[in-house]
Design a protein around this motif. Structure first.
Motif, PDB file in Angstrom:
ATOM      1  N   HIS A 118       0.701  -1.244   0.021  1.00 42.76           N
ATOM      2  CA  HIS A 118       0.088  -0.008  -0.031  1.00 42.76           C
ATOM      3  C   HIS A 118       1.023   1.032   0.023  1.00 42.76           C
ATOM      4  O   HIS A 118       1.805   1.394   0.925  1.00 42.76           O
ATOM      5  CB  HIS A 118      -0.812  -0.167   1.199  1.00 42.76           C
ATOM      6  N   ASN A 119       0.562   2.001  -1.008  1.00 42.63           N
ATOM      7  CA  ASN A 119       1.730   3.297  -1.238  1.00 42.63           C
ATOM      8  C   ASN A 119       0.726   4.641  -0.701  1.00 42.63           C
ATOM      9  O   ASN A 119      -0.350   4.650  -0.725  1.00 42.63           O
ATOM     10  CB  ASN A 119       1.572   3.498  -2.697  1.00 42.63           C
ATOM     11  N   TYR A 120       1.431   5.551   0.072  1.00 44.09           N
ATOM     12  CA  TYR A 120       1.062   6.673   0.681  1.00 44.09           C
ATOM     13  C   TYR A 120       2.122   7.975   0.557  1.00 44.09           C
ATOM     14  O   TYR A 120       3.221   7.843  -0.010  1.00 44.09           O
ATOM     15  CB  TYR A 120       0.747   6.409   2.187  1.00 44.09           C
ATOM     16  N   ILE A 121       1.488   9.306   0.794  1.00 41.35           N
ATOM     17  CA  ILE A 121       2.000  10.333   0.767  1.00 41.35           C
ATOM     18  C   ILE A 121       2.043  11.041   1.952  1.00 41.35           C
ATOM     19  O   ILE A 121       0.882  11.162   2.530  1.00 41.35           O
ATOM     20  CB  ILE A 121       1.711  11.100  -0.419  1.00 41.35           C
ATOM     21  N   VAL A 122       3.018  11.518   2.641  1.00 43.00           N
ATOM     22  CA  VAL A 122       3.011  12.601   3.551  1.00 43.00           C
ATOM     23  C   VAL A 122       3.554  13.619   3.359  1.00 43.00           C
ATOM     24  O   VAL A 122       4.569  13.784   2.337  1.00 43.00           O
ATOM     25  CB  VAL A 122       3.446  11.754   4.879  1.00 43.00           C
ATOM     26  N   THR A 123       3.534  14.975   3.863  1.00 41.75           N
ATOM     27  CA  THR A 123       4.095  16.087   3.476  1.00 41.75           C
ATOM     28  C   THR A 123       4.342  16.801   4.808  1.00 41.75           C
ATOM     29  O   THR A 123       3.860  16.613   5.885  1.00 41.75           O
ATOM     30  CB  THR A 123       3.192  17.318   2.828  1.00 41.75           C
ATOM     31  N   ALA A 124       5.345  17.700   4.570  1.00 38.66           N
ATOM     32  CA  ALA A 124       5.654  18.719   6.067  1.00 38.66           C
ATOM     33  C   ALA A 124       6.587  19.939   5.401  1.00 38.66           C
ATOM     34  O   ALA A 124       7.234  19.949   4.332  1.00 38.66           O
ATOM     35  CB  ALA A 124       6.719  17.903   6.680  1.00 38.66           C
ATOM     36  N   PRO A 125       6.227  21.085   6.208  1.00 37.91           N
ATOM     37  CA  PRO A 125       6.795  22.212   5.607  1.00 37.91           C
ATOM     38  C   PRO A 125       8.264  22.538   5.994  1.00 37.91           C
ATOM     39  O   PRO A 125       8.912  23.161   5.519  1.00 37.91           O
ATOM     40  CB  PRO A 125       6.148  23.601   6.654  1.00 37.91           C
ATOM     41  N   SER A 126       8.816  21.617   7.006  1.00 35.70           N
ATOM     42  CA  SER A 126      10.315  21.580   7.443  1.00 35.70           C
ATOM     43  C   SER A 126      10.656  20.005   7.458  1.00 35.70           C
ATOM     44  O   SER A 126       9.847  18.988   7.723  1.00 35.70           O
ATOM     45  CB  SER A 126      10.527  22.093   8.413  1.00 35.70           C
ATOM     46  N   ILE A 127      11.790  19.565   7.288  1.00 37.92           N
ATOM     47  CA  ILE A 127      12.405  18.174   7.384  1.00 37.92           C
ATOM     48  C   ILE A 127      12.059  17.765   8.743  1.00 37.92           C
ATOM     49  O   ILE A 127      11.769  16.528   8.881  1.00 37.92           O
ATOM     50  CB  ILE A 127      13.782  18.108   7.150  1.00 37.92           C
ATOM     51  N   ASP A 128      11.816  18.689   9.586  1.00 38.66           N
ATOM     52  CA  ASP A 128      11.822  18.254  11.108  1.00 38.66           C
ATOM     53  C   ASP A 128      10.289  18.092  11.399  1.00 38.66           C
ATOM     54  O   ASP A 128       9.803  17.733  12.446  1.00 38.66           O
ATOM     55  CB  ASP A 128      12.404  19.238  12.031  1.00 38.66           C
ATOM     56  N   GLY A 129       9.308  18.444  10.297  1.00 42.95           N
ATOM     57  CA  GLY A 129       7.808  18.224  10.469  1.00 42.95           C
ATOM     58  C   GLY A 129       7.277  19.720  10.961  1.00 42.95           C
ATOM     59  O   GLY A 129       7.967  20.444  10.595  1.00 42.95           O
ATOM     60  N   PRO A 130       5.974  19.505  11.248  1.00 40.91           N
ATOM     61  CA  PRO A 130       5.194  18.440  11.655  1.00 40.91           C
ATOM     62  C   PRO A 130       4.902  17.617  10.174  1.00 40.91           C
ATOM     63  O   PRO A 130       4.536  18.242   9.114  1.00 40.91           O
ATOM     64  CB  PRO A 130       3.968  18.884  12.095  1.00 40.91           C
ATOM     65  N   TRP A 131       4.999  16.293  10.041  1.00 48.28           N
ATOM     66  CA  TRP A 131       4.696  15.456   8.955  1.00 48.28           C
ATOM     67  C   TRP A 131       3.060  15.117   8.953  1.00 48.28           C
ATOM     68  O   TRP A 131       2.646  14.787  10.231  1.00 48.28           O
ATOM     69  CB  TRP A 131       5.388  14.347   9.097  1.00 48.28           C
ATOM     70  N   SER A 132       2.416  15.148   7.992  1.00 47.49           N
ATOM     71  CA  SER A 132       0.955  15.110   7.973  1.00 47.49           C
ATOM     72  C   SER A 132       0.759  13.574   8.014  1.00 47.49           C
ATOM     73  O   SER A 132       1.339  12.714   8.008  1.00 47.49           O
ATOM     74  CB  SER A 132       0.549  15.479   6.590  1.00 47.49           C
TER      75      SER A 132
END
Length: 531
Positions: free
Chosen positions: A101-115
């Motif tokens: 199963h494939n997913y995508i997460v995003t974040a404004p910074s490499i440290d997060g917050p990750w969605s």
């Protein structure tokens, strides 16, 4: 100089991206939690682990995932002011199906917050997300075929690379899905990444599997939908024809350009103990300098097809810091070097504080669901690991100690337990990878009685030799058990590299199969690289 591997120890499937003067590499973590390792560098020489973004149950729950499943081949990119991380959670290995199963997460910074994740598809694994210069986005992954026939006769299960447009605002794939590349006769085509240069779309894929035949293959097209023509040299890099080369199993990577326009390509690799022998450090990450030819094709610098242990760095003054011993005290939380297995509920298996790391014994050391095992990567062929343990077991169903661990079928475990007629004692359990038999061996003639109070445990590994020892006084170290074959803690042992593709860990473990959750306290843990 760049010294390969740049990420030693278990760090496979490197996806690299650059943001300004900062480089980031994301690597697979399989059944280890939290998911995906991301390292940072400013010079391609020195790298520092900065985050593992898949850290909560809404993003990842791997309880029940078999060995070598979980997070496969992430892709990290940056566009529209966000970091984009694409990943697969594989739920099955054996048999005809993979359930990926494939997913995508995003974040404004490499440290997060990750969605929280956006679900994309389940047609195969090794996903990638490409951001075109017109703002459109495309999602690609290999297609898994459970039938006996497929596009590539070498291994029909690897049925080409699928491409589809991704609508980020809607969070879904849109439009037609097309198979854009069936691969070359080497087969096992996976790990796609796209790159655009001078109007050409360049597709790199991994081929040949995860062992000695591994390779990076390149193809290109003027249209993102293809057709893609393979590289005239066959493969961008491979070590299949060079069994004496120090870097073996080279394949599966991604290209990146420096701010001044130079090109590098990451790759995974293995360093065998002997010619085509076992690789106890697992699949590691390296990087190689490349050049664009007059014909518009990328090649390794100097016309090679094999990466070297030392590569030219963008900054000729950059040098790599030597590895140092690390002592962990756990009073500020779990150090970033450590991971655990599968569960998104770490408070069930451990706690940290001023008195160190406390493990709560749960299921057996062979469990796929909830086991209290906290460990760090083995990053050196020669090392010593040492810890102290306070533990008061009430029966043989409770054990805690020091482990050298690969997976549920390959591990060594020196543990404090309790035996009838003996009392508190040390026992040594090994599982040497006799697939499909996961039964334990017990190398000690009999458990070794020990008194009350803390006990120190140590593991010394010198390439293929592993020796446990123990002490209760300041300088009374005693070897315990025979010299063990440390090369068993590797991809190649047991079922072999095409069924195992993670790496060796060393750390602390506890189980309590009575169900009482007996605690075991470890005030410190020290890892000392050898020479």
């Amino acid at each position: 100089m760049i010294e390969n591997p740049i990420l030693p120890g278990f760090n496979p499937d490197p996806s690299i991206c650059r943001v300004g003067g900062d480089y980031y590499i994301a690597t697979s973590t399989f059944e280890w939690y939290p998911g995906v390792q991301i390292h940072h560098s400013t010079d391609l020489v020195n790298w520092r682990l900065v985050t593992r973004p898949l850290s909560r149950a809404t993003q990842l729950d791997m309880r029940g995932n078999p060995d070598s499943c979980g997070i496969w081949a992430p892709c990290l990119s940056h566009a529209d002011g966000l970091f984009w991380l694409v990943y697969t959670d594989v739920k099955r290995y054996d048999g005809s199906f993979k359930d990926a199963h494939n997913y995508i997460v995003t974040a404004p910074s490499i440290d997060g917050p990750w969605s929280d994740p956006v679900y994309v598809n389940s047609s195969g694994f090794d996903p990638t997300l490409f951001h075109d210069d017109d703002g459109r986005k495309y999602f690609a992954n290999m297609r898994w075929n459970h039938r006996p026939k497929g596009a590539n006769p070498v291994n029909p299960a690897f049925d080409g690379i699928l491409l589809q447009e991704y609508d980020a605002a809607a969070g879904e794939l849109v439009g037609p899905v097309r198979n854009i590349f069936d691969g070359t006769p080497r087969g096992l085509t996976e790990g796609p990444h796209l790159f655009k240069r001078d109007g050409w779309y360049y597709l790199t894929v991994a081929e040949g599997g995860t062992s000695w035949e591994h390779a990076v293959t390149m193809a290109r097209s003027l249209d993102i939908w293809g057709p893609y023509d393979p590289h005239p040299d066959g493969h961008l890099m491979t070590a299949d024809h060079a069994p004496e080369a120090p870097l073996q199993r080279t394949g599966h990577g991604q290209m990146v350009e420096t701010p001044d326009g130079r090109t590098y390509h990451t790759f995974l690799c293995g360093r065998p103990l002997s010619t085509r022998g076992r690789c106890p450090l697992g699949r590691e990450t390296g990087i190689v300098a490349c050049e664009w030819g007059a014909d518009g094709w990328l090649r390794l610098s100097d016309g090679r097809d094999q990466p070297a242990l030392r590569e030219a760095a963008p900054d000729p003054q950059a040098s790599r810091a030597a590895p140092e011993a690390a002592t962990y005290r756990f009073d500020g939380g779990l150090p970033l070097d450590f991971q655990w297995l599968r569960t998104p509920a770490p408070d069930r298996i451990f706690a940290t504080g001023s008195d160190g790391l406390t493990l709560f014994g749960r299921e057996s050391i062979g469990s796929w669901f909830e086991q209290a095992l906290v460990a760090r990567r083995q990053t050196d062929f020669t090392f010593t690991a040492e810890t102290e343990l306070s533990f008061a077991p009430e029966s043989y169903q409770q054990a805690a100690g020091l482990t050298h661990y690969y997976n549920t079928h390959k591990f060594f475990f020196l543990a404090v337990t309790r035996e009838e007629g003996i009392g508190r004692c040390l026992t040594l359990m090994t599982c040497p990878g006799r697939w499909p038999d996961p039964h334990l061996d017990h190398p000690l003639p009999a458990p070794v009685p020990i008194g009350d109070g803390p006990v120190r445990l140590r593991l010394s590994v010198d390439r293929d030799r592993a020796q446990f020892s123990w002490a209760q006084g300041p300088d009374d170290w005693q070897d315990i058990g025979p010299v063990l074959d440390a090369s068993l803690i590797s991809d190649e042992a047991g079922r072999g590299a095409h069924a195992n593709f993670t790496g060796a860990f060393v750390g602390m473990a506890a189980f309590d199969i009575s169900g009482q959750g007996r605690p075991a306290r470890f005030p410190t843990f020290t890892y000392t690289p050898g020479t």
